[in-house]
Design an enzyme around this catalytic site. Structure first.
Site, PDB file in Angstrom:
ATOM      1  N   HIS A   1      16.442 -30.170  23.311  1.00  0.00           N
ATOM      2  CA  HIS A   1      17.034 -30.535  24.737  1.00  0.00           C
ATOM      3  C   HIS A   1      16.837 -29.344  25.646  1.00  0.00           C
ATOM      4  O   HIS A   1      16.802 -28.164  25.214  1.00  0.00           O
ATOM      5  CB  HIS A   1      18.333 -31.170  24.797  1.00  0.00           C
TER       6      HIS A   1
ATOM      7  N   HIS B   1      12.680 -33.248  25.197  1.00  0.00           N
ATOM      8  CA  HIS B   1      12.542 -34.751  24.900  1.00  0.00           C
ATOM      9  C   HIS B   1      11.885 -35.268  26.250  1.00  0.00           C
ATOM     10  O   HIS B   1      11.907 -34.538  27.378  1.00  0.00           O
ATOM     11  CB  HIS B   1      13.749 -35.424  24.825  1.00  0.00           C
TER      12      HIS B   1
END
Length: 204
Positions: free
Chosen positions: A150, A9
């Site tokens: 992530h 992200h």
């Protein structure tokens, strides 16, 4: 062969301030939104058969533009969430070290051996995230998928795909909005790209 692209992200305010996020749903910052837009450009000419993401907004919002540009639905899966940092979430390295002396360095040196206070082990993250990736790949030979997740989670997935011990998880760089790529074959998987950030430069 199946091609898997992994995208971490974009930046959040907590990334910028050095706070551990884990499963706390921290949104993208303005910089993070700009990084997400540049990542859309990176994938513009890359054929994709599916786009998946963690259900945390920072990952989903990074992937959404890519899915839309390819006219694909965005599939969100909570198993692709970040490692739960439990009691550490919202704290900086220095604050964690003051409250749990030595624990954070132990996590970086031997992640397979530690359970974060009130959180998960790296093995638990790897088990749930790898199950999600296996489900995406099942029976899909010849296709290409993008998975937005992530830093910690992608590290555990890479260890699984490449047959590396989990203690090697922190040897992979994972910058915000970076792109990594693995070619998955029946006999072996090949790391084709790691932590690609060229698309984020102003004068690329």
């Amino acid at each position: 062969m199946i091609i898997l692209y992994f995208v971490r992200h974009g930046e959040t305010v907590w990334n910028h301030s050095g706070r551990y996020q884990g499963m706390t749903d921290v949104p993208l910052s303005e910089t993070g939104r700009q990084q997400a837009a540049k990542t859309v450009d990176f994938f513009q000419d890359i054929p994709l058969d599916g786009v998946y993401s963690s259900d945390l907004s920072r990952a989903a919002d990074t992937a959404r533009g890519i899915a839309e540009s390819h006219q694909l639905p965005l599939h969100q899966d909570r198993r692709l969430r970040e490692l739960s940092f439990g009691d550490w979430e919202g704290l900086t390295y220095e604050e964690i070290e003051a409250r749990w002396p030595g624990s954070i360095e132990q996590m970086y040196r031997h992640p397979a051996e530690i359970r974060i206070s009130g959180g998960e082990t790296f093995g638990e993250v790897q088990k749930r995230a790898s199950a999600a990736v296996s489900g995406i790949m099942d029976g899909q030979d010849g296709k290409t998928f993008l998975i937005a997740s992530h830093g910690g989670t992608i590290r555990t997935i890479l260890c699984s795909l490449l047959g590396l011990p989990l203690d090697k998880a922190w040897t992979f760089c994972q910058a915000n909005a970076n792109v990594s790529c693995v070619f998955c074959n029946e006999d072996r998987n090949l790391l084709y790209l790691l932590n690609g950030t060229e698309h984020l430069r102003e004068n690329r």
